[in-house]
Scaffold this active site. Sequence first.
Site, mmCIF file in Angstrom:
data_model
loop_
_atom_site.group_PDB
_atom_site.id
_atom_site.type_symbol
_atom_site.label_atom_id
_atom_site.label_comp_id
_atom_site.label_asym_id
_atom_site.label_seq_id
_atom_site.Cartn_x
_atom_site.Cartn_y
_atom_site.Cartn_z
ATOM 1 N N GLY A 1 -56.247 39.187 55.412
ATOM 2 C CA GLY A 1 -57.458 38.456 55.044
ATOM 3 C C GLY A 1 -57.955 38.931 53.692
ATOM 4 O O GLY A 1 -57.211 39.445 52.859
ATOM 5 N N GLY A 2 -59.264 38.811 53.519
ATOM 6 C CA GLY A 2 -59.868 39.201 52.239
ATOM 7 C C GLY A 2 -59.640 40.664 51.908
ATOM 8 O O GLY A 2 -59.709 41.065 50.740
ATOM 9 N N GLY B 1 -38.554 33.836 19.783
ATOM 10 C CA GLY B 1 -39.920 34.279 20.055
ATOM 11 C C GLY B 1 -39.941 35.601 20.791
ATOM 12 O O GLY B 1 -40.890 36.393 20.665
ATOM 13 N N ALA B 2 -38.879 35.850 21.569
ATOM 14 C CA ALA B 2 -38.830 37.089 22.343
ATOM 15 C C ALA B 2 -38.771 38.306 21.421
ATOM 16 O O ALA B 2 -39.243 39.385 21.780
ATOM 17 C CB ALA B 2 -37.638 37.063 23.290
HETATM 18 C C1 HXC Z 1 -62.798 45.055 65.523
HETATM 19 C C2 HXC Z 1 -60.589 45.396 65.903
HETATM 20 C C3 HXC Z 1 -60.252 44.619 64.778
HETATM 21 C C4 HXC Z 1 -61.302 44.063 64.028
HETATM 22 C C5 HXC Z 1 -58.442 45.301 65.678
HETATM 23 N N1 HXC Z 1 -59.438 45.788 66.413
HETATM 24 N N2 HXC Z 1 -58.906 44.575 64.659
HETATM 25 N N3 HXC Z 1 -61.854 45.605 66.251
HETATM 26 N N4 HXC Z 1 -62.558 44.303 64.421
HETATM 27 N N5 HXC Z 1 -61.055 43.327 62.918
HETATM 28 C C6 HXC Z 1 -59.334 46.633 67.603
HETATM 29 C C7 HXC Z 1 -58.715 45.899 68.776
HETATM 30 O O1 HXC Z 1 -59.714 45.219 69.489
HETATM 31 C C8 HXC Z 1 -58.118 47.039 69.576
HETATM 32 O O2 HXC Z 1 -59.158 47.665 70.287
HETATM 33 C C9 HXC Z 1 -57.676 48.012 68.493
HETATM 34 O O3 HXC Z 1 -58.403 47.671 67.313
HETATM 35 C C10 HXC Z 1 -56.217 47.905 68.183
HETATM 36 O O4 HXC Z 1 -55.906 46.547 67.968
HETATM 37 P P1 HXC Z 1 -54.676 45.848 68.681
HETATM 38 O O5 HXC Z 1 -54.878 44.400 68.553
HETATM 39 O O6 HXC Z 1 -54.478 46.421 70.052
HETATM 40 O O7 HXC Z 1 -53.484 46.365 67.760
HETATM 41 P P2 HXC Z 1 -52.171 45.603 67.351
HETATM 42 O O8 HXC Z 1 -51.551 44.955 68.527
HETATM 43 O O9 HXC Z 1 -51.370 46.606 66.598
HETATM 44 O O10 HXC Z 1 -52.632 44.443 66.364
HETATM 45 C C11 HXC Z 1 -53.203 44.726 65.112
HETATM 46 C C12 HXC Z 1 -53.818 43.448 64.495
HETATM 47 C C13 HXC Z 1 -54.789 42.819 65.506
HETATM 48 C C14 HXC Z 1 -52.705 42.473 64.167
HETATM 49 C C15 HXC Z 1 -54.484 43.897 63.192
HETATM 50 O O11 HXC Z 1 -55.663 43.841 66.005
HETATM 51 C C16 HXC Z 1 -55.616 41.755 64.883
HETATM 52 O O12 HXC Z 1 -55.163 40.617 64.728
HETATM 53 N N6 HXC Z 1 -56.882 42.072 64.591
HETATM 54 C C17 HXC Z 1 -57.802 41.143 64.031
HETATM 55 C C18 HXC Z 1 -57.462 40.861 62.595
HETATM 56 C C19 HXC Z 1 -58.480 39.966 61.947
HETATM 57 O O13 HXC Z 1 -58.494 38.770 62.199
HETATM 58 N N7 HXC Z 1 -59.395 40.584 61.202
HETATM 59 C C20 HXC Z 1 -60.413 39.903 60.494
HETATM 60 C C21 HXC Z 1 -59.718 39.344 59.239
HETATM 61 S S1 HXC Z 1 -60.796 38.604 58.150
HETATM 62 P P3 HXC Z 1 -58.909 48.217 71.762
HETATM 63 O O14 HXC Z 1 -60.239 48.793 72.110
HETATM 64 O O15 HXC Z 1 -58.499 47.048 72.578
HETATM 65 O O16 HXC Z 1 -57.814 49.229 71.620
HETATM 66 C C22 HXC Z 1 -61.194 39.810 57.154
HETATM 67 C C23 HXC Z 1 -62.125 39.358 56.156
HETATM 68 C C24 HXC Z 1 -62.302 40.352 55.071
HETATM 69 O O17 HXC Z 1 -60.805 40.898 57.233
HETATM 70 C C25 HXC Z 1 -63.216 39.691 54.154
HETATM 71 C C26 HXC Z 1 -63.256 40.297 52.846
HETATM 72 C C27 HXC Z 1 -63.820 39.338 51.884
#
Ligand code: HXC
Length: 513
Positions: A169-170, A403-404
């Site tokens: 993401g971001g 040019g290079a």
């Molecule tokens: C809160 C999160 C989290 C998040 C993971 N966890 N991402 N908690 N916010 N963004 C937590 C999970 O709930 C889990 O908690 C633990 O971290 C481990 O995650 P898993 O999913 O079990 O791990 P894994 O299978 O290795 O998968 C990793 C992952 C997945 C692919 C990163 O967790 C995922 O898809 N997370 C969400 C990603 C996402 O959409 N993020 C927001 C993106 S937008 P428990 O307690 O169950 O162990 C963004 C915007 C930024 O980032 C903007 C900037 C401008």
Amino acid sequence: MKEKDELLRQKLELSGQGGGKARIEKHHKGGKLTAHERLNILLDPDSFEEIGALVTHRTKDFGMEKQVYYGDGVVTGYGRINDRLVYVFAQDFTVFGGSLSETHAEKICKVMDLAMKTGAPLIGLNDSGGARIQEGVRSLGGYADIFYRNVLASGVIPQISAIMGPCAGGAVYSPAMTDFTVMVEGTSYMFVTGPNVVKTVTNEEVTFEELGGAHTHATKSGVTHLTADDDVDCLKKIRNLVGYMPQNCEETTPRIQYEIKEEFRDQLASVIPDSAQKPYDMKEIIKGVADDNSFMEIHPEYADNIIVGFARLAGRSIGIVGNQPLSLAGVLDVASSKKGARFVRFCDCFNIPLLVLVDVPGFLPGTDQEWNAIITNGAKLLYAFSEATVPRVTLITRKAYGGAYDVMNSKHIGADMNFAWPSAEIAVMGAKGASEIIFKKEINEAADPIAKLKEKEDEYAEKFANPYSAAERGFIDEVIFPRETRRKLIKAFSMLQNKVAHLPKKKHGNIPL
Ligand code: HXC
């Protein structure tokens, strides 16, 4: 008081391991080290000082008040690499997936601010699920606070990002705005939108690895500058990389002790093949001029028709940009122009002198290149060299066409010392192409057009397939023999070490981005 002591005990036990034993084991099984383990490898022994180990998140929504971990998913502080100060943050995937909360961001910003105030590099170890979903806009704001600081710090202190897990993401935009990114093979990935969103929007089926793994970004997108086999390799590469850089834009490059000896290198005399059509490896020339084993290539797998990297010359750091005849005959194209320009600008930000090795037949023709803006992208490299005020030395080994020739750090765009080997050919184009155009009529009317073309080619080559016309005009300062190249370069860079050059007063230029 007792309560505080208890807090401190927990801090020592849990800082950076808030997720507990089971999560750490899972993390290790996935081939990843914890945040503290990583910092121990990155930094000199016993040099790490943690800042903010007792910070916890403030969220009470979604039952978050029941899950409070000291450190809040990121370990921050300062330490030393080869006894030089650096600031660090290491995201801790075992705590809420290393996701970025408001307080997590505040901790990162605090070390960024300290790095700016004290003029020392910042190294970020990224391993995060992105914005802490439970915190909504507070988390997004935290990212923006980091992005803003990345930009303010750009060109002031070196910033290096390691991607050692998810970065999606971001969140990708912080590493993207730092100077160098290193990704770990197999465990890291970077993308703006993941495979599920890609499938929904474009119907493409793609794996995490294919979409944004280390190999993809090293070869296809160029987003990562280096890849590493595992966490340890990644951290060692960063230690090595930092060694070529000054602490900030006001320092000169680090120098290691070197005693000048007899600096002739006979092996350079046999690198250029007899035929101008035959390729050779420009890295042989780099090896022959740089200090032994000092070359660290950047972006080795991306746009390999240009080589960029750091080396040492008589102990002093330099940046090298060289055409690579082994790939696409060393031609300049969109990707190589962007790669070269970015590297030149880094070196210029941080007072790292530039050595440019030229063997370039021109720009790559074709609709693909034109439609992908070789005009704008080639201009990036031209612009980057032209505005660089660091010492700039060029060596033309063979072709410098069209040019290079101008773009590759020619005298005309501000290079300080321009050398050429006797094998250099400096011309608008190769002898055959040139003769076909300017002697077209004569060749067509000749009884034997093939013989005529050959005769005209020889005539053109005699005039231009050498460095002497350019040297007569002063565009080349000296024609040198290959074996004396290292010696000449050491002297030239030493002569230029106190160079002072200023660009005209302006807010900033408008590089063709
Ligand atoms: C809160 C999160 C989290 C998040 C993971 N966890 N991402 N908690 N916010 N963004 C937590 C999970 O709930 C889990 O908690 C633990 O971290 C481990 O995650 P898993 O999913 O079990 O791990 P894994 O299978 O290795 O998968 C990793 C992952 C997945 C692919 C990163 O967790 C995922 O898809 N997370 C969400 C990603 C996402 O959409 N993020 C927001 C993106 S937008 P428990 O307690 O169950 O162990 C963004 C915007 C930024 O980032 C903007 C900037 C401008």
